[in-house]
Design an enzyme around this catalytic site. Sequence first.
Site, PDB file in Angstrom:
ATOM      1  N   GLY A 197       1.181  -1.276  -0.494  1.00  0.00           N
ATOM      2  CA  GLY A 197      -0.211  -0.285  -0.088  1.00  0.00           C
ATOM      3  C   GLY A 197       0.895   1.014  -0.286  1.00  0.00           C
ATOM      4  O   GLY A 197       0.541   2.546   0.128  1.00  0.00           O
ATOM      5  N   SER A 198       2.062   1.057  -0.713  1.00  0.00           N
ATOM      6  CA  SER A 198       2.875   2.951  -0.549  1.00  0.00           C
ATOM      7  C   SER A 198       2.143   3.426  -1.265  1.00  0.00           C
ATOM      8  O   SER A 198       2.763   4.890  -1.120  1.00  0.00           O
ATOM      9  CB  SER A 198       4.426   2.356  -0.833  1.00  0.00           C
ATOM     10  OG  SER A 198       4.191   1.359  -1.795  1.00  0.00           O
ATOM     11  N   ASN A 199       1.685   2.994  -2.178  1.00  0.00           N
ATOM     12  CA  ASN A 199       1.003   4.382  -3.299  1.00  0.00           C
ATOM     13  C   ASN A 199      -0.207   4.599  -2.731  1.00  0.00           C
ATOM     14  O   ASN A 199      -0.875   5.594  -3.057  1.00  0.00           O
ATOM     15  CB  ASN A 199       0.310   3.572  -4.771  1.00  0.00           C
ATOM     16  CG  ASN A 199       2.057   3.135  -5.405  1.00  0.00           C
ATOM     17  OD1 ASN A 199       2.301   4.243  -5.996  1.00  0.00           O
ATOM     18  ND2 ASN A 199       2.512   2.566  -5.694  1.00  0.00           N
ATOM     19  N   LYS A 218      -8.353 -13.723 -10.179  1.00  0.00           N
ATOM     20  CA  LYS A 218      -9.372 -13.143 -11.417  1.00  0.00           C
ATOM     21  C   LYS A 218     -10.113 -12.704  -9.999  1.00  0.00           C
ATOM     22  O   LYS A 218     -10.372 -13.223  -8.487  1.00  0.00           O
ATOM     23  CB  LYS A 218      -9.701 -13.458 -12.207  1.00  0.00           C
ATOM     24  CG  LYS A 218     -10.120 -14.809 -12.155  1.00  0.00           C
ATOM     25  CD  LYS A 218     -10.723 -15.404 -13.429  1.00  0.00           C
ATOM     26  CE  LYS A 218     -11.110 -17.045 -13.229  1.00  0.00           C
ATOM     27  NZ  LYS A 218     -12.021 -17.268 -14.216  1.00  0.00           N
ATOM     28  N   MET A 224      -4.015  -7.485  -7.524  1.00  0.00           N
ATOM     29  CA  MET A 224      -3.258  -8.138  -8.527  1.00  0.00           C
ATOM     30  C   MET A 224      -4.225  -9.001  -9.180  1.00  0.00           C
ATOM     31  O   MET A 224      -3.778 -10.442  -9.061  1.00  0.00           O
ATOM     32  CB  MET A 224      -2.512  -8.670  -7.141  1.00  0.00           C
ATOM     33  CG  MET A 224      -1.220  -7.537  -7.037  1.00  0.00           C
ATOM     34  SD  MET A 224      -0.495  -6.905  -8.078  1.00  0.00           S
ATOM     35  CE  MET A 224       0.704  -7.120  -9.202  1.00  0.00           C
ATOM     36  N   ARG A 225      -5.631  -8.481  -9.228  1.00  0.00           N
ATOM     37  CA  ARG A 225      -6.731  -9.905  -9.861  1.00  0.00           C
ATOM     38  C   ARG A 225      -7.040  -8.901 -11.471  1.00  0.00           C
ATOM     39  O   ARG A 225      -7.045  -8.137 -11.689  1.00  0.00           O
ATOM     40  CB  ARG A 225      -7.654  -9.467  -8.929  1.00  0.00           C
ATOM     41  CG  ARG A 225      -7.768 -10.557  -8.109  1.00  0.00           C
ATOM     42  CD  ARG A 225      -8.208 -10.337  -7.337  1.00  0.00           C
ATOM     43  NE  ARG A 225      -8.154 -11.478  -5.788  1.00  0.00           N
ATOM     44  CZ  ARG A 225      -8.674 -12.532  -5.491  1.00  0.00           C
ATOM     45  NH1 ARG A 225      -9.259 -13.602  -6.564  1.00  0.00           N
ATOM     46  NH2 ARG A 225      -7.959 -13.362  -4.761  1.00  0.00           N
ATOM     47  N   ASN A 235      -5.700   2.391 -13.061  1.00  0.00           N
ATOM     48  CA  ASN A 235      -4.724   1.425 -12.708  1.00  0.00           C
ATOM     49  C   ASN A 235      -2.784   2.111 -12.948  1.00  0.00           C
ATOM     50  O   ASN A 235      -3.058   2.855 -13.687  1.00  0.00           O
ATOM     51  CB  ASN A 235      -4.629  -0.004 -13.428  1.00  0.00           C
ATOM     52  CG  ASN A 235      -3.307  -0.984 -12.789  1.00  0.00           C
ATOM     53  OD1 ASN A 235      -3.328  -1.663 -11.549  1.00  0.00           O
ATOM     54  ND2 ASN A 235      -3.165  -1.515 -13.935  1.00  0.00           N
ATOM     55  N   HIS A 280       0.515   1.308 -13.279  1.00  0.00           N
ATOM     56  CA  HIS A 280       1.520   0.073 -13.729  1.00  0.00           C
ATOM     57  C   HIS A 280       3.250   0.001 -13.542  1.00  0.00           C
ATOM     58  O   HIS A 280       3.374   1.492 -14.132  1.00  0.00           O
ATOM     59  CB  HIS A 280       1.249  -0.709 -15.195  1.00  0.00           C
ATOM     60  CG  HIS A 280       1.581  -2.261 -15.673  1.00  0.00           C
ATOM     61  ND1 HIS A 280       1.549  -3.054 -14.868  1.00  0.00           N
ATOM     62  CD2 HIS A 280       2.645  -1.715 -15.867  1.00  0.00           C
ATOM     63  CE1 HIS A 280       2.426  -3.860 -15.538  1.00  0.00           C
ATOM     64  NE2 HIS A 280       3.209  -2.960 -16.359  1.00  0.00           N
TER      65      HIS A 280
HETATM   66  C1  GAR Z   1       3.151  -0.418  -7.057  1.00  0.00           C
HETATM   67  O1  GAR Z   1       4.357  -0.254  -8.475  1.00  0.00           O
HETATM   68  C2  GAR Z   1       2.414  -1.360  -8.291  1.00  0.00           C
HETATM   69  O2  GAR Z   1       2.379  -0.362  -9.924  1.00  0.00           O
HETATM   70  C3  GAR Z   1       2.285  -2.573  -8.769  1.00  0.00           C
HETATM   71  O3  GAR Z   1       2.067  -3.154  -8.157  1.00  0.00           O
HETATM   72  C4  GAR Z   1       2.989  -2.514  -7.249  1.00  0.00           C
HETATM   73  C5  GAR Z   1       2.214  -2.471  -5.574  1.00  0.00           C
HETATM   74  O4  GAR Z   1       2.946  -1.560  -4.763  1.00  0.00           O
HETATM   75  N1  GAR Z   1       1.206  -2.432  -9.590  1.00  0.00           N
HETATM   76  C6  GAR Z   1       0.816  -3.565 -10.345  1.00  0.00           C
HETATM   77  O5  GAR Z   1       2.485  -4.736 -11.129  1.00  0.00           O
HETATM   78  C7  GAR Z   1      -0.643  -3.942 -11.432  1.00  0.00           C
HETATM   79  N2  GAR Z   1       0.121  -4.462 -12.837  1.00  0.00           N
HETATM   80  P1  GAR Z   1       1.985  -1.080  -2.999  1.00  0.00           P
HETATM   81  O6  GAR Z   1       1.416  -1.711  -2.707  1.00  0.00           O
HETATM   82  O7  GAR Z   1       3.431  -0.531  -2.175  1.00  0.00           O
HETATM   83  O8  GAR Z   1       1.980   0.623  -3.788  1.00  0.00           O
END
Ligand code: GAR
Length: 193
Positions: A11-13, A65, A92-93, A109, A111
């Site tokens: 969940g850093s984003n 999914k 991630m689904r 999303n 990526h």
């Molecule tokens: C992020 O790097 C995001 O871009 C990636 O998961 C990470 C989540 O990090 N998403 C994907 O790869 C989607 N295909 P977080 O949980 O620290 O935010």
Amino acid sequence: MRIVLLGSGRGSNAEAILKAQSADRLGRARVVQIFSDRPDAGILELGPRFDVAARFVDPAPFKTKLEGEGEARWIEAIRACEPDLIVLAGFMRVLKPGFLNAFAGKIINLHPSLLPSFPGLDGIGQAFRAGVKVTGCTVHYVTLEVDAGKIIEQAQVPVGPGDTLATLTEKVHAAEHALLPAVIARLSGETGG
Ligand code: GAR
């Protein structure tokens, strides 16, 4: 503009988005709910820290999914939040037509590559192993084809000769933490919601 965050990991984003909100850098957007498909995900710990509702919603019966009963539970839970925008922040689904149609045009999303290069899992590792000189991250609308919806914004990250997968990962994450809140702020201004 009511935002719902979906995530499966640390969940850093989501944290970057909530920090932007606390610092009044999220435009007219306001995070109203966090949902995770994993009961132990770090993203759920952000709820009490930032005073936002956060909870696990059971995604069963599938592992990768959202379809069938799990999809129905997720649609109902999200609908109740009346979101204007659903932000996948490390969710991630794979989403299927039932979910996409329920929230048409409202799902974005993040990526960790410059799409259309390196879609799917491990975008950073894929780019690193390919030896690209520039990679980055992308925010895009979600459509049926994975990682292929209309691109909203990208940020570039140069790959230096001394970069390892670990240092590159750190740089891409830093770029993500700046990009995603900025995109949400901009979208909130455009819709006026
Ligand atoms: C992020 O790097 C995001 O871009 C990636 O998961 C990470 C989540 O990090 N998403 C994907 O790869 C989607 N295909 P977080 O949980 O620290 O935010």
